[in-house]
Design an enzyme around this catalytic site. Structure first.
Site, short mmCIF file in Angstrom:
data_model
loop_
_atom_site.label_atom_id
_atom_site.label_comp_id
_atom_site.label_asym_id
_atom_site.label_seq_id
_atom_site.Cartn_x
_atom_site.Cartn_y
_atom_site.Cartn_z
N LYS A 15 0.82 -1.19 0.00
CA LYS A 15 0.00 0.00 0.00
C LYS A 15 0.86 1.25 0.00
O LYS A 15 0.38 2.35 -0.24
CB LYS A 15 -0.87 0.02 1.28
CG LYS A 15 -1.79 -1.15 1.42
CD LYS A 15 -2.43 -1.13 2.83
CE LYS A 15 -3.05 -2.44 3.15
NZ LYS A 15 -3.26 -2.60 4.61
N GLU A 26 7.43 2.52 -6.57
CA GLU A 26 7.66 1.97 -5.23
C GLU A 26 7.83 3.12 -4.22
O GLU A 26 8.31 4.20 -4.59
CB GLU A 26 8.90 1.06 -5.28
CG GLU A 26 9.34 0.44 -3.99
CD GLU A 26 8.32 -0.52 -3.38
OE1 GLU A 26 7.19 -0.08 -3.11
OE2 GLU A 26 8.68 -1.68 -3.10
N ASP A 49 15.08 -0.09 0.58
CA ASP A 49 16.04 -0.18 1.69
C ASP A 49 17.17 -1.11 1.22
O ASP A 49 18.10 -0.68 0.57
CB ASP A 49 15.30 -0.70 2.93
CG ASP A 49 16.16 -0.65 4.18
OD1 ASP A 49 17.35 -0.32 4.08
OD2 ASP A 49 15.65 -0.96 5.27
P1 5GP Z 1 13.86 -3.76 1.21
O1 5GP Z 1 13.48 -5.09 0.67
O2 5GP Z 1 14.33 -2.79 0.13
O3 5GP Z 1 14.89 -3.88 2.32
O4 5GP Z 1 12.59 -3.16 1.93
C1 5GP Z 1 11.62 -2.47 1.22
C2 5GP Z 1 10.31 -2.43 1.97
O5 5GP Z 1 10.50 -2.32 3.39
C3 5GP Z 1 9.52 -1.17 1.55
O6 5GP Z 1 8.69 -1.42 0.44
C4 5GP Z 1 8.75 -0.86 2.82
O7 5GP Z 1 7.56 -1.60 2.84
C5 5GP Z 1 9.64 -1.35 3.96
N1 5GP Z 1 10.46 -0.25 4.50
C6 5GP Z 1 11.81 -0.10 4.40
N2 5GP Z 1 12.21 1.00 5.04
C7 5GP Z 1 11.10 1.58 5.56
C8 5GP Z 1 10.88 2.79 6.33
O8 5GP Z 1 11.77 3.57 6.68
N3 5GP Z 1 9.58 3.05 6.68
C9 5GP Z 1 8.54 2.25 6.31
N4 5GP Z 1 7.31 2.62 6.71
N5 5GP Z 1 8.72 1.09 5.60
C10 5GP Z 1 9.98 0.79 5.21
#
Ligand code: 5GP
Length: 186
Positions: free
Chosen positions: A48, A104, A108
């Site tokens: 979302k 997106e 992270d």
């Molecule tokens: P990744 O797989 O790139 O480590 O994580 C991506 C997902 O983690 C994002 O789509 C999001 O849902 C969540 N995420 C990563 N960092 C944050 C943050 O600082 N705040 C929030 N609310 N969600 C995050």
């Protein structure tokens, strides 16, 4: 205003203010409109978190485009991505032969998006690129390329403009950092 009746009350710091967000979304839309001028563009929003960004971006894009949505969830705990992703809601239409731009909220580690892109690539789109509103700077070598990035931010947990903490704060009009007391209450 005291207590939990005011969502702004829980914010320690505003990282990206509303007018700054708005201006950047306009800039991104202009860049995308130039790059996709003669192409049929399909925006794929990731639910979302990307919903507010997707809507504002689409509104600023003066191109004939289509919109579709996917919902994914990472397995394991929510603060660290395992890279194993479950598709909760798939696209409604085929992307074969289409110019797909994945929209997106935040990247992270990049693992969630990498999984998603591998999945979408197998459906043979004409092109497949990513527009991420936020990119966390802590990971230097991301396992994927981001065609468009709104803002690079420090390694802090942010909420607002679609991003949640425990499903709340998505409706904040800015990107902010929560007060530590909010986490402590859980
Ligand atoms: P990744 O797989 O790139 O480590 O994580 C991506 C997902 O983690 C994002 O789509 C999001 O849902 C969540 N995420 C990563 N960092 C944050 C943050 O600082 N705040 C929030 N609310 N969600 C995050």
């Amino acid at each position: 205003m005291p207590g939990s009746s005011d969502i702004h009350h829980d914010i320690e710091e505003i990282l990206i203010a509303e007018p700054v967000l708005r201006a950047r979304v306009e800039e991104l839309a202009h860049a995308i409109a130039e790059d996709y001028a003669a192409k049929d563009l399909l925006l794929v929003g990731i639910l979302k978190g990307a919903i507010l960004f997707m809507v504002d971006l689409a509104r600023a894009l003066e191109l004939p485009l289509e919109m579709d949505f996917m919902a994914v969830s990472s397995y394991g705990n929510s603060t660290e991505s395992s890279g194993v992703v479950r598709i909760l809601k798939d696209l409604e239409h085929s992307i074969t032969g289409k110019h797909v731009l994945v929209v997106e909220d935040i990247v992270d580690s990049g693992l969630t998006l990498r999984y998603l892109l591998e999945n979408l690539e197998r459906r043979h789109p004409a092109s497949l690129r990513v527009c991420a509103l936020l990119d966390k700077e802590k990971v230097q070598d991301k396992p994927l390329e981001l065609a468009y990035i709104g803002f690079t931010i420090p390694d802090r947990f942010v909420v607002g403009y679609g991003l949640d903490y425990a499903q709340k704060y998505r409706n904040l009009p800015y990107i902010g950092v929560l007060k530590p007391s909010v986490y402590a209450e859980d």
